[in-house]
Design an enzyme around this catalytic site. Structure first.
Site, PDB file in Angstrom:
ATOM      1  N   ASP A   1      33.918  11.055   9.550  1.00 57.18           N
ATOM      2  CA  ASP A   1      33.152  10.149   8.690  1.00 57.18           C
ATOM      3  C   ASP A   1      31.896   9.623   9.390  1.00 57.18           C
ATOM      4  OD1 ASP A   1      34.225   8.511  10.563  1.00 57.18           O
ATOM      5  OD2 ASP A   1      35.182   7.112   9.180  1.00 57.18           O
TER       6      ASP A   1
ATOM      7  N   CYS B   1      33.379   9.225  14.113  1.00 58.80           N
ATOM      8  CA  CYS B   1      34.470   9.859  14.855  1.00 58.80           C
ATOM      9  C   CYS B   1      34.319   9.710  16.362  1.00 58.80           C
ATOM     10  CB  CYS B   1      34.619  11.313  14.456  1.00 58.80           C
ATOM     11  SG  CYS B   1      33.089  12.229  14.515  1.00 58.80           S
TER      12      CYS B   1
ATOM     13  N   HIS C   1      31.323  16.892  14.955  1.00 61.53           N
ATOM     14  CA  HIS C   1      32.605  16.179  14.944  1.00 61.53           C
ATOM     15  C   HIS C   1      33.281  16.093  16.313  1.00 61.53           C
ATOM     16  CE1 HIS C   1      36.115  14.376  13.344  1.00 61.53           C
ATOM     17  NE2 HIS C   1      36.885  15.350  13.776  1.00 61.53           N
TER      18      HIS C   1
END
Lengths: 275, 269
Positions: free
Chosen positions: A83, A86, A269
Site C-alpha cells: 500500500d 510497506c 514492494h
C-alpha cells in the site's frame, strides 16, 4: 446578480474542469485497486516458507534462479500489504520483533525513540499532532520492552500481541506515520547531505512534504538511508529484479555494520526476510 | 497563586467532552485524535473557531474571519467540517454554508497541496491547519477549479457585509462565535505549509457518503462503505452487454455455417 457572475465564469473554467474530471476518474480507479488490496492482503502476514516464492515464479526462469540464490541465505518470508507504506511497516515489524530477543539493542533504541519527539517539535512540527503519534508509537515499544530478552513463553506472548497490533489499522498506521515523521526530521536536520540524493529542483523540505510525510507514498533509497541513520539501525535490502545474473544483490544501510533487519525488495514492494 | 476562574462555557464544554468520551470508543485513533483537537480548539479566537457537533464527533462546525486587506475583510464565514472515519490518515472535507463569492456553498471542498492530489494530505496536519489554509486560500484566484466561484471584488464585499448577519440553525448568530483573542501564532512549519495548500471541490458523482453518524470502529473492512462509482459501473455494464451481443452474433454465425455445411453434406449424399 451574483449567480450571473458564477455562470459566466463556468464557461472559461470548462477545459480545466475536463482535465480535472479525467484526473478524478484515474483516482477513482486507483481507489478501487487500493480497496481490493486492502480487502485481500493483511497489513502484515504470517511467516511463510521461502518456497512459496518459488511457486509464485513457477514459469519465470530469471526469478526462479534468484529465488534459489535467496534461499541459500534465507529460510522464510513475511509479506506486507503493498500500500506504499510497506517499507516502513516491514522495517518496524522486523526490528521490533528482533528487539524482543535483544535487550541491549532495545535499550539503545528506547533512548533514541524517547528523544525523537523533541527533535520533531524543535523542527516546527505541530506539538499536539506529533504527540498523538508518538504516544501510540511509544506504547507499542514499551510493551516490547517489558519482556525483551525474557523467557521464550513471554516473548511469544508479546510477539503475538505485536502481530495483532501491526494488523490493526489504528496502531499500524500510527507507527508508519511516526516513522515517516522521523524520516522527514532526519532529512531536514541534515539537509545539505540529503539534497544530493534528490533529483530535480525540489528542496529537501518540499521533498519531505510530497514524498515522505504523506501516507501511501512509496519509499526509495533516500527514505531508507534517512531512517536507518535516524534510528541507528542497519538494514539489509535484497534487491530482486529482472537484472542480469542469478544473484540477488544486497545493499546495507548504512554500509559496514551488521544488519538487524533483512528486507526483500521486488520492484515497488518490500517484504521481511528471515534467515 | 490564585487560579483565574474558568469561564462557565469552558466548564460546560469539558462536561460535553466527558460525554463524548463515554459515547465513543477511545481506543479508536480517530476518536482519540479528534478529542485532542477539540481541546486544542476549545477557545474561540479572533481568526477562527471550531467545535464538534454535540452528537457527532466526526462533524464539526467552524467559523472563520475573512482575511484582512482582501475583499473578504469584515466577513464572517461559517461551515461544516466532515471527518472521514480514517481521519487523520485521510483529509477532512470542508463545506461552506455562508455565501462568500469564493467557494460554492453546500459543496464539499477538500484541501490538497497545490497541483497535487488530496493524497498529499498529511496526518500531522489538523483541523487548525485546514482552517488556516482555508483563510489563506480565500483570496487566491478561482481559476475554474471545481467548487470555486469567480465573483467580482465588489460582489464579494457585499457578501462579506451581509455575512455578519448570517446565522446557523445549530450554532446561532455566527458573529457571536469568534472571540477577540488572537489565535496562536503560526509556527514556521505551518507558515510554509500554508503557502502550498490548495482547495478544490469534489465531483458530485464521486462524493463519498457522509462520515459515520453512529459510533463506528474504523476497522479496515469498513472501507466497503466507500461509494460505488456510477460512471465506471455504467461502463462495465455497457461492456458486458457488448460482449454478450458479440458472443450471440458469433453463435448465430457458427450455427448457420454448421447448418449450411450439413445441408451441403446431405445434398451430396
Amino acid at each position: 446578480m451574483a449567480d450571473d457572475a458564477s455562470s459566466s465564469s463556468g464557461i472559461t473554467g470548462n477545459t480545466v474542469e475536463n482535465s480535472i474530471n479525467q484526473d478524478e476518474l484515474i483516482m477513482k480507479q486507483q481507489r478501487e485497486i487500493e480497496k481490493e488490496i486492502s480487502e485481500t492482503i493483511p497489513l502484515v502476514g504470517e511467516i511463510e516458507e521461502l518456497q512459496t516464492l518459488e511457486k509464485e515464479y513457477n514459469e519465470d526462469p530469471i526469478y526462479l534462479l534468484k529465488v534459489k540464490d535467496l534461499s541459500s541465505k534465507y529460510k522464510s518470508i513475511r509479506r506486507t500489504r503493498p500500500d506504499g507504506n510497506c517499507f516502513f511497516r516491514a522495517f518496524s515489524y522486523a526490528y521490533l520483533e528482533r528487539l524482543l530477543t535483544d535487550k541491549q539493542e532495545y535499550d539503545k533504541f528506547y533512548e533514541i525513540a524517547k528523544n525523537s519527539k523533541d527533535i520533531l517539535v524543535a523542527l516546527g512540527f505541530s506539538q499536539f499532532t506529533v504527540e498523538d503519534f508518538y504516544e501510540t508509537f511509544m506504547e507499542v515499544i514499551q510493551r516490547v520492552g517489558e519482556h525483551a530478552g525474557s523467557t521464550p513463553d513471554l516473548i511469544e506472548t508479546v510477539r503475538m500481541e505485536l502481530h495483532d497490533k501491526f494488523n490493526k489499522q489504528g496502531y499500524s498506521d500510527y507507527i508508519v506515520v511516526y516513522l515517516r515523521l522521523i524520516t522527514s526530521g532526519q532529512l531536514q536536520t541534515d539537509q545539505e547531505f540529503y539534497q544530493n540524493f534528490i533529483e530535480g529542483p525540489r528542496t529537501v523540505t518540499e521533498f519531505c512534504r510530497q514524498e515522505v510525510e504523506p501516507m501511501y507514498k512509496e519509499s526509495d533509497h533516500i527514505h531508507i538511508i534517512a531512517l536507518s541513520n535516524a534510528l541507528k539501525v542497519c538494514v539489509r535490502v535484497k534487491y530482486m529484479d529482472r537484472g542480469e545474473g542469478s544473484q540477488v544483490i544486497a545493499h546495507d544501510f548504512p554500509e559496514g555494520s551488521t544488519p538487524l533487519v533483512h528486507l526483500l525488495y521486488r520492484p515497488g514492494h518490500y517484504d521481511i526476510l528471515y534467515a | 497563586m490564585r487560579k483565574p476562574r474558568e469561564p462557565k462555557s469552558n466548564r460546560r464544554r469539558r462536561n460535553k467532552m466527558a460525554e463524548i468520551v463515554e459515547k465513543y470508543n477511545t481506543k479508536c485513533p480517530g476518536v482519540k485524535r479528534l478529542m485532542r483537537e477539540a481541546i486544542e480548539l476549545a477557545e474561540a479566537t479572533e481568526e477562527y473557531c471550531a467545535r464538534p457537533l454535540e452528537d457527532n464527533l466526526f462533524e464539526w462546525h467552524f467559523t472563520v474571519q475573512g482575511p484582512k486587506g482582501t475583499e473578504f475583510e469584515g466577513g464572517i464565514y461559517h461551515g461544516r467540517i466532515l471527518l472521514p472515519k480514517e481521519y487523520p490518515m485521510h483529509p477532512p472535507h470542508i463545506i461552506l454554508l455562508t455565501p462568500n463569492g469564493r467557494f460554492e456553498i453546500n459543496k464539499k471542498i477538500c484541501l490538497s497541496i497545490s497541483g497535487h492530489h488530496p493524497e498529499t494530505w498529511q496526518p500531522s496536519w489538523s483541523i487548525r491547519t485546514a482552517l488556516l489554509a482555508l483563510i489563506a486560500f480565500m483570496p487566491t484566484p478561482a481559476e475554474g477549479t471545481i467548487g470555486s466561484l469567480d465573483y467580482t471584488p465588489a460582489e464579494r464585499k457585499i457578501l462579506a457585509k451581509k455575512s455578519t448577519n448570517w446565522s446557523c440553525s445549530q450554532c446561532g448568530e455566527i458573529k457571536l462565535l469568534l472571540s477577540s483573542t488572537a489565535a496562536k501564532p503560526l509556527t514556521e512549519e505551518e507558515q510554509s505549509v500554508l503557502n502550498q495548500i490548495a482547495f478544490k471541490g469534489e465531483d458530485d458523482q464521486s462524493s463519498k457518503p457522509p462520515p459515520p453518524t453512529e459510533e463506528e470502529t474504523p476497522e479496515p473492512e469498513l472501507q466497503v462503505l466507500e461509494s460505488t462509482e456510477p460512471v465506471t459501473g455504467f461502463l462495465d455494464q455497457l461492456t458486458e452487454i457488448l460482449v454478450a451481443l458479440l458472443v450471440g452474433a458469433i453463435g448465430i454465425f457458427i450455427y448457420r455455417r454448421w447448418n449450411a455445411f450439413y445441408a451441403e453434406a446431405e445434398t451430396e449424399l
